[in-house]
Design a protein around this motif. Structure first.
Motif, PDB file in Angstrom:
ATOM      1  N   ALA A  91       0.832  -1.215   0.000  1.00 25.71           N
ATOM      2  CA  ALA A  91       0.000   0.000   0.000  1.00 25.71           C
ATOM      3  C   ALA A  91       0.860   1.256   0.000  1.00 25.71           C
ATOM      4  O   ALA A  91       0.487   2.285  -0.580  1.00 25.71           O
ATOM      5  N   ILE A  92       2.020   1.199   0.637  1.00 19.71           N
ATOM      6  CA  ILE A  92       2.923   2.353   0.666  1.00 19.71           C
ATOM      7  C   ILE A  92       3.702   2.481  -0.640  1.00 19.71           C
ATOM      8  O   ILE A  92       3.837   3.573  -1.201  1.00 19.71           O
ATOM      9  N   VAL A  93       4.212   1.365  -1.142  1.00 20.02           N
ATOM     10  CA  VAL A  93       5.138   1.410  -2.277  1.00 20.02           C
ATOM     11  C   VAL A  93       4.420   1.577  -3.608  1.00 20.02           C
ATOM     12  O   VAL A  93       4.896   2.316  -4.491  1.00 20.02           O
ATOM     13  N   ARG A  94       3.284   0.917  -3.788  1.00 21.20           N
ATOM     14  CA  ARG A  94       2.639   0.911  -5.101  1.00 21.20           C
ATOM     15  C   ARG A  94       2.338   2.326  -5.620  1.00 21.20           C
ATOM     16  O   ARG A  94       2.707   2.653  -6.761  1.00 21.20           O
ATOM     17  N   PRO A  95       1.668   3.205  -4.842  1.00 20.90           N
ATOM     18  CA  PRO A  95       1.398   4.547  -5.394  1.00 20.90           C
ATOM     19  C   PRO A  95       2.666   5.356  -5.632  1.00 20.90           C
ATOM     20  O   PRO A  95       2.737   6.139  -6.591  1.00 20.90           O
ATOM     21  N   ARG A  96       3.667   5.202  -4.771  1.00 19.55           N
ATOM     22  CA  ARG A  96       4.921   5.932  -4.978  1.00 19.55           C
ATOM     23  C   ARG A  96       5.625   5.454  -6.246  1.00 19.55           C
ATOM     24  O   ARG A  96       6.167   6.266  -7.009  1.00 19.55           O
ATOM     25  N   GLN A  97       5.636   4.139  -6.453  1.00 26.47           N
ATOM     26  CA  GLN A  97       6.275   3.599  -7.647  1.00 26.47           C
ATOM     27  C   GLN A  97       5.526   4.045  -8.897  1.00 26.47           C
ATOM     28  O   GLN A  97       6.147   4.411  -9.908  1.00 26.47           O
ATOM     29  N   ARG A  98       4.198   4.019  -8.848  1.00 25.41           N
ATOM     30  CA  ARG A  98       3.421   4.457 -10.001  1.00 25.41           C
ATOM     31  C   ARG A  98       3.685   5.936 -10.326  1.00 25.41           C
ATOM     32  O   ARG A  98       3.859   6.315 -11.479  1.00 25.41           O
ATOM     33  N   ALA A  99       3.754   6.773  -9.293  1.00 24.92           N
ATOM     34  CA  ALA A  99       4.049   8.199  -9.495  1.00 24.92           C
ATOM     35  C   ALA A  99       5.449   8.391 -10.060  1.00 24.92           C
ATOM     36  O   ALA A  99       5.666   9.239 -10.947  1.00 24.92           O
ATOM     37  N   ALA A 100       6.407   7.596  -9.592  1.00 21.33           N
ATOM     38  CA  ALA A 100       7.771   7.711 -10.110  1.00 21.33           C
ATOM     39  C   ALA A 100       7.839   7.294 -11.569  1.00 21.33           C
ATOM     40  O   ALA A 100       8.549   7.924 -12.370  1.00 21.33           O
ATOM     41  N   GLU A 101       7.124   6.242 -11.948  1.00 20.31           N
ATOM     42  CA  GLU A 101       7.101   5.812 -13.345  1.00 20.31           C
ATOM     43  C   GLU A 101       6.474   6.877 -14.238  1.00 20.31           C
ATOM     44  O   GLU A 101       6.968   7.171 -15.337  1.00 20.31           O
ATOM     45  N   GLU A 102       5.371   7.472 -13.767  1.00 20.28           N
ATOM     46  CA  GLU A 102       4.705   8.507 -14.580  1.00 20.28           C
ATOM     47  C   GLU A 102       5.588   9.741 -14.715  1.00 20.28           C
ATOM     48  O   GLU A 102       5.674  10.346 -15.795  1.00 20.28           O
ATOM     49  N   ALA A 103       6.284  10.121 -13.642  1.00 23.61           N
ATOM     50  CA  ALA A 103       7.174  11.276 -13.715  1.00 23.61           C
ATOM     51  C   ALA A 103       8.330  11.002 -14.681  1.00 23.61           C
ATOM     52  O   ALA A 103       8.738  11.866 -15.435  1.00 23.61           O
ATOM     53  N   GLY A 104       8.818   9.742 -14.663  1.00 26.68           N
ATOM     54  CA  GLY A 104       9.912   9.396 -15.564  1.00 26.68           C
ATOM     55  C   GLY A 104       9.489   9.392 -17.006  1.00 26.68           C
ATOM     56  O   GLY A 104      10.244   9.773 -17.903  1.00 26.68           O
ATOM     57  N   SER A 105       8.233   9.008 -17.263  1.00 23.94           N
ATOM     58  CA  SER A 105       7.752   8.947 -18.662  1.00 23.94           C
ATOM     59  C   SER A 105       7.484  10.321 -19.232  1.00 23.94           C
ATOM     60  O   SER A 105       7.421  10.502 -20.452  1.00 23.94           O
ATOM     61  N   LEU A 106       7.330  11.357 -18.370  1.00 21.00           N
ATOM     62  CA  LEU A 106       7.044  12.700 -18.841  1.00 21.00           C
ATOM     63  C   LEU A 106       8.324  13.481 -19.157  1.00 21.00           C
ATOM     64  O   LEU A 106       8.255  14.535 -19.765  1.00 21.00           O
ATOM     65  N   ARG A 107       9.472  12.976 -18.714  1.00 22.31           N
ATOM     66  CA  ARG A 107      10.698  13.712 -18.930  1.00 22.31           C
ATOM     67  C   ARG A 107      11.162  13.619 -20.388  1.00 22.31           C
ATOM     68  O   ARG A 107      10.930  12.638 -21.045  1.00 22.31           O
TER      69      ARG A 107
END
Length: 418
Positions: free
Chosen positions: A402-418
């Protein structure tokens, strides 16, 4: 990830698990041999020393081994990695000496001779654990396994001779374990280092730890709470129902120790790789690893449990007949398998140095689990106490994802926008 990469990971995991399994098998065999060779008081002293040593390893990992593994894996140059290795290695040596002195002091009240060997054994065991983690971070798994083999063979041969000789068994066993750990360290340092061994307690060491203290204090707290979570059930059962009531639970849990060995070895293997990926902000690949590994690890836990339950009629101790050992073993299987499912998010949190979340989650899990154990011990047979341990592990499992999944998803989305 292609098939060749998966094959390399599996090969490395097998090598690492082999080393952990060798040591665990040796420790188990030594405990059984001493149980039949020394007086109850001497065996109790040995068992307590081993418990203290195991707890010491968790603090060495929190203070030195884990920070060293992350820093070395994320270093941009060999010189930087070497500087981290010197700093954390010096701190590990200092902590190992302090731990050894404490054990020596305690043993001096219980033993007329041999207290120094017991303290040196624990200190060198802690130091070897740190060096092993550092060499894992340097991708020297085969050398670590060679060191583990050296430790196991020398320790097994030495303790076999001590027990056969039959004089001062406890003291001589401590001396053999001290020598075996020293040999294991020597193998890694002699064959694995390309530069002189350096120890320093200068300003750089203290400055580095001052920078790390905010994270390390949560790491130490999380380790303390995790130890309470792991050992609290045993202590509560022994205190409220007596050691005899805990015997079948302990016997069942021993059969599933290999699952924890696998999860520990897997964590040691994945730490350096995920550290590098996160340092390069390759969160897409990190996400693929997070999603890929839980299923194979779960299948491994299921297959192992089935094998143990099938073999149970042949390995059940005669002294535990009539204790519903099969039911206890099923509960132990569930409790021991759950860490396989949350090892990946736990690694993620450790690399992110979010020890605060780990500590809070472990505290919630420990409190809930121990409360359930307390209620069960008042109302049903002690064997049901494993339900409290299983609940504690379930809370860690759900909370970690529950802690890691949303953080990982946000990190992936931020990486895809760069």
């Amino acid at each position: 990830m292609n098939l060749q990469a998966i094959r390399q990971i599996v090969t490395r995991l097998v090598v690492m698990v082999g080393g952990e399994a060798m040591q665990s098998a040796f420790h188990l065999g030594l405990n059984i041999a001493l149980l039949h060779s020394v007086a109850a008081r001497d065996y109790g002293i040995f068992a307590l020393v081993m418990v203290v040593g195991g707890l010491g390893l968790t603090y060495i990992r929190a203070f030195t081994a884990l920070p060293a593994s992350i820093a070395i894996a994320q270093s941009r140059s060999p010189d930087a990695a070497g500087a981290y290795e010197v700093s954390f290695g010096s701190a590990a040596m200092l902590l190992s000496i302090l731990l050894g002195l404490v054990v020596t002091g305690v043993l001096s009240f219980w033993l007329d001779e041999g207290a120094f060997f017991g303290g040196a054994f624990i200190g060198l065991w802690a130091m070897r654990a740190h060096v092993r983690t550092v060499f894992f971070a340097r991708n020297r798994q085969m050398l670590v396994s060679t060191s583990d083999l050296t430790f196991t063979l020398s320790g097994a041969a030495g303790t076999a001779w001590v027990i056969w000789d039959g004089t001062h068994i406890l003291q001589h066993t401590f001396a053999v374990m001290m020598a075996a750990n020293a040999l294991g360290i020597a193998v890694m340092l002699i064959f694995g280092r390309r530069r002189p061994i350096r120890i320093t307690f200068g300003r750089h060491l203290w400055r580095r730890y001052r920078r790390l203290w905010r994270d390390l204090r949560w790491s130490v707290l999380s380790v303390t709470i995790t130890n309470l979570q792991g050992q609290g059930m045993a202590l509560m059962v022994a205190a409220m129902a007596g050691p005899a009531a805990y015997a079948p639970i302990a016997a069942a849990l021993v059969n599933f120790v290999p699952l924890r060995i696998v999860s520990t070895a897997f964590a040691n293997m994945m730490h350096p790789e995920l550290s590098k990926l996160m340092a390069h902000r390759d969160f897409v690949e990190v996400g693929q690893r997070l999603r890929r590994w839980p299923l194979p690890l779960a299948c491994l836990g299921i297959l192992y449990g089935i094998v143990v339950l099938i073999a149970l009629p042949f390995i059940e101790p005669d002294s535990l007949e009539g204790t519903r050992f099969f039911k206890i073993s099923v509960l132990a299987w569930v409790m021991s398998s759950l860490p396989m499912l949350y090892v990946m998010p736990r690694i993620w949190l450790e690399i992110a140095q979010d020890y605060r979340s780990i500590a809070i989650l472990s505290a919630i899990a420990a409190a809930a689990g121990l409360l359930v154990v307390f209620v069960l011990l008042l109302t049903v047979p002690p064997s049901w106490a494993l339900l409290g341990g299983a609940l504690s592990e379930i809370i860690v499992l759900i909370g970690s994802w529950a802690i890691v999944r949303p953080r990982q998803r946000a990190a992936e989305e931020a990486g895809s926008l760069r």
